[in-house]
Design an enzyme around this catalytic site. Structure first.
Site, PDB file in Angstrom:
ATOM      1  N   GLY A 128       0.827  -1.201   0.000  1.00 25.80           N
ATOM      2  CA  GLY A 128       0.000   0.000   0.000  1.00 25.80           C
ATOM      3  C   GLY A 128       0.859   1.247   0.000  1.00 25.80           C
ATOM      4  N   SER A 130       1.523   3.535  -3.491  1.00 29.63           N
ATOM      5  CA  SER A 130       1.087   4.542  -4.457  1.00 29.63           C
ATOM      6  C   SER A 130      -0.346   5.001  -4.205  1.00 29.63           C
ATOM      7  CB  SER A 130       1.189   3.989  -5.880  1.00 29.63           C
ATOM      8  OG  SER A 130       2.537   3.725  -6.225  1.00 29.63           O
ATOM      9  N   SER A 162      -0.572  -4.321  -6.771  1.00 27.72           N
ATOM     10  CA  SER A 162      -0.400  -5.579  -7.489  1.00 27.72           C
ATOM     11  C   SER A 162      -1.061  -6.728  -6.738  1.00 27.72           C
ATOM     12  CB  SER A 162       1.088  -5.877  -7.680  1.00 27.72           C
ATOM     13  OG  SER A 162       1.700  -4.887  -8.470  1.00 27.72           O
ATOM     14  N   GLU A 245      13.052  -3.768  -4.247  1.00 32.46           N
ATOM     15  CA  GLU A 245      12.079  -3.917  -5.323  1.00 32.46           C
ATOM     16  C   GLU A 245      12.683  -3.528  -6.663  1.00 32.46           C
ATOM     17  OE1 GLU A 245       7.455  -2.717  -6.063  1.00 32.46           O
ATOM     18  OE2 GLU A 245       8.787  -1.155  -5.342  1.00 32.46           O
TER      19      GLU A 245
END
Length: 345
Positions: A128, A130, A162, A245
């Site tokens: 959580g 963007s 995602s 990431e």
């Protein structure tokens, strides 16, 4: 930075390939090779297989929480071989993102509560970060968390989450001090995605897929014990997470290598001027240029991982890799469509 070839890595690669041949379910491998996005079942089931058979589900974690103690090279070989074999992604938000953050910054109770379930493939995590007005400029996020006794009350919205529809738990960046400078007033919360007030709505893409979602928080109560680290220090934890990431996942070097292999295979079948397309000088030169660019990305990923393992900062290179890897992904898929011609659509 120079890389010296270690012959033991060749043995390790063979060991991984043998493991995959014996334990990767054929239906999973077929879906992966065909490029289908994995679903919740495949991602968690593959984690369970890795955990139960060899204890390989969370190789980058500390040993006391399930890590393997592998070198950076071994971890990279493992990820590459799994991808090339068609193994589904694991729940990356859990294994590669929030798991390492909890390992490094979480308290002992949080480690005992959350880490074993991630390693065993029992829970699906979603990210959580963007928001509609805070994507690239993440420090501008507006989702708030106001302290109310032993809870935070969370309100706001996240987007581009995602695999959001699969979420059991959600790690969320929230603003806990609106008066502080943007990066100084952010905290990192662990939030049960089944809590009252959480609404997850899928976003349907052009091809009809819905692997992305938007998440709404309407007076969601989160126990204070689910705060990772210190209040208002979440930006520090987020930066560490984003490095992993972008550097390890963002460049998608194994995916680029698989596209190269597909292009070579189809270009060897398709004919141009009475001979295989792969032998056409113009095409061969273009393909060779792409191979070199993928090799450069691959080597840079290894450079970043080595630097990270040695405690050096390579955040800027990780961001560059994210961009370069995404651009190369587009160029290779475009070339693949060109090679297969009328079969492309």
């Amino acid at each position: 930075m120079e890389f010296q070839h270690d012959p033991s890595n060749d043995d390790f690669r063979r060991e991984v390939r043998q493991f995959l041949a014996e334990h990767l379910p054929q239906d999973m491998a077929w879906r992966g090779q065909q490029g289908f996005l994995p679903d919740r079942h495949d991602m968690l089931e593959w984690t369970r297989i890795l955990h139960d058979t060899r204890g390989w589900s969370v190789p980058a974690w500390p040993k006391e929480w399930g890590g393997t103690g592998w070198t950076v090279e071994q971890r990279y070989i493992f990820e590459e071989e799994c991808y090339l074999a068609g193994a589904p992604l694991q729940n990356q938000a859990g294994v590669h993102l929030v798991g390492p953050v909890i390992c490094k910054y979480g308290n002992d109770e949080q480690k005992r509560r959350f880490l074993p379930r991630i390693a065993r493939g029992e829970v699906f995590w979603i990210q959580g970060f963007s928001e509609p007005g805070a994507g690239s400029d993440l420090a501008s996020l507006r989702t708030t968390a106001i302290r109310d006794g032993d809870h935070y009350v969370v309100n706001g919205q996240k987007i581009w989450t995602s695999f959001g529809i699969y979420g059991d738990w959600n790690f969320v960046l929230v603003r806990t001090d609106p008066a502080a400078k943007p990066q100084k007033g952010i905290s990192f919360l662990l939030l049960d995605a089944k809590s009252p007030g959480v609404t997850i709505r899928p976003l349907t893409s052009l091809e009809g897929a819905h692997h992305l979602a938007e998440v709404f928080y309407d007076n969601v109560r989160v126990p204070v014990e689910n705060l990772v680290g210190e209040e208002n220090a979440g930006w520090t934890y987020a930066k560490a997470l984003l490095f992993d990431e972008r550097a390890f996942l963002g460049a998608e070097a194994p995916a680029l290598k698989r596209y190269l292999a597909k292009i070579r295979k189809y270009a060897s079948r398709e004919r141009a001027g009475g001979r295989p397309l792969i032998e056409d000088p113009v095409f061969a030169r273009r393909f060779a240029e792409y191979e070199l660019e993928v090799l450069a990305i691959d080597m840079t990923v290894q450079r970043v991982l080595h630097s990270h393992a040695e405690g050096a900062s390579a955040m800027s290179i990780g961001s560059i890799l994210k961009v370069r890897g995404s651009e190369m992904h587009q160029r290779l898929t475009e070339l693949l469509v060109e090679v297969i011609g009328d079969y492309g659509p």
